[in-house]
Design an enzyme around this catalytic site. Structure first.
Site, PDB file in Angstrom:
ATOM      1  N   ASP A 266      50.218  37.861  41.669  1.00  0.00           N
ATOM      2  CA  ASP A 266      49.516  38.231  42.898  1.00  0.00           C
ATOM      3  C   ASP A 266      50.272  39.369  43.569  1.00  0.00           C
ATOM      4  O   ASP A 266      51.206  39.924  43.001  1.00  0.00           O
ATOM      5  CB  ASP A 266      49.391  37.029  43.811  1.00  0.00           C
ATOM      6  CG  ASP A 266      50.748  36.421  44.112  1.00  0.00           C
ATOM      7  OD1 ASP A 266      51.730  37.173  44.191  1.00  0.00           O
ATOM      8  OD2 ASP A 266      50.832  35.200  44.255  1.00  0.00           O
TER       9      ASP A 266
ATOM     10  N   LYS B  39      43.773  36.105  38.797  1.00  0.00           N
ATOM     11  CA  LYS B  39      44.928  35.436  39.405  1.00  0.00           C
ATOM     12  C   LYS B  39      44.746  33.917  39.466  1.00  0.00           C
ATOM     13  O   LYS B  39      45.619  33.159  39.052  1.00  0.00           O
ATOM     14  CB  LYS B  39      45.170  36.002  40.802  1.00  0.00           C
ATOM     15  CG  LYS B  39      46.382  35.438  41.483  1.00  0.00           C
ATOM     16  CD  LYS B  39      46.005  34.780  42.775  1.00  0.00           C
ATOM     17  CE  LYS B  39      47.035  33.736  43.142  1.00  0.00           C
ATOM     18  NZ  LYS B  39      46.630  32.978  44.322  1.00  0.00           N
TER      19      LYS B  39
END
Length: 224
Positions: A150, A132
């Site tokens: 996310d 991420k």
DNA sequence: AAAACGGGGGC
DNA sequence: GCCCCAGTTTT
């Protein structure tokens, strides 16, 4: 309420995606962490590490305080470890995050002359950087075509009926195929904001949602 | 009291 | 893949 995007025509889907992102972009004009980090690679990296499992409202003051003391890896390493911990403590996970920060800065100084590497493979080798954050850095700091998924992006895109997936990585792949590249960078910020302000995990405030009319409301109480 | 929070690392 | 990390805010 509308049909999921994977059940409507491609052209119509593309129009709806644009409409949703546009609307969110006008609803949530300010992105606090983005304003703090700008597109400076070091700052984006640090914000990324610190924001893991923490709220923006908590992370932002910590990032501000930290950047007053250091805006590059070498100067961050000068901060005593105990001092660094005390700065990070309010957002939780402060032992891991302190270690990750220092370790990553050491690597940057020793291997990259204080700069931040520009490839996914190198970024994920740093401490505290996973998929991420690596994609966040590539996208925000280096302007590359990376999409950053996310829990907010995952939850919201599934609820909207854009993708159908229980897995974050799978959601990432589906979104890359679905959303125009030039939208990838804003997508993350507006969805994070929307997830924090409105589209909450357990009880979303649909009544005050700016994009409700485009939402398929899939698994509203389940998607995390 | 419990759930949530822009995940990542170690195993 | 599973489990832990840890402190603060929200419900």
């Amino acid at each position: 309420m509308v049909a999921p995007i994977y059940r409507i025509g491609r052209r119509k889907a593309s129009r709806r995606i644009s409409a949703v992102i546009d609307r969110l972009n006008t609803s949530y004009k300010r992105h606090e962490l983005a304003e703090i980090s700008g597109s400076d690679p070091f700052r984006v990296l640090i914000c990324g590490i610190l924001s893991a499992r923490a709220k923006d409202t908590q992370t932002a003051p910590v990032c501000r305080k930290l950047f007053e003391l250091a805006d590059n890896p070498a100067s961050l390493l000068v901060i005593p470890k105990a001092k660094l911990k005390s700065i990070i403590r309010p957002i939780g996970f402060y032992n891991q995050k302190t270690d990750a920060l220092r370790k990553t800065c050491r690597i940057l100084v020793e291997n990259y002359e204080g700069d931040v590497p520009e490839t996914f493979e190198e970024l994920v080798k740093l401490a505290g950087i996973g998929r991420k954050v690596a994609n966040l850095v590539l996208s925000v700091a280096f302007g590359k075509d990376a999409i950053c998924v996310d829990t907010h992006v995952h939850r919201i895109t599934n609820r909207l009926g854009w993708v159908e997936s229980n897995d974050v990585l799978d959601t990432e792949k589906q979104l890359m195929a679905l959303v125009a590249r030039r939208r990838w960078r804003t997508l993350n910020y507006v969805f994070v904001r929307h997830g924090q302000e409105c589209c909450h995990p357990l009880s979303p405030w649909c009544s005050r949602c700016p994009i409700e009319k485009w939402c398929a409301k899939v698994a509203v109480t389940r998607c995390r």
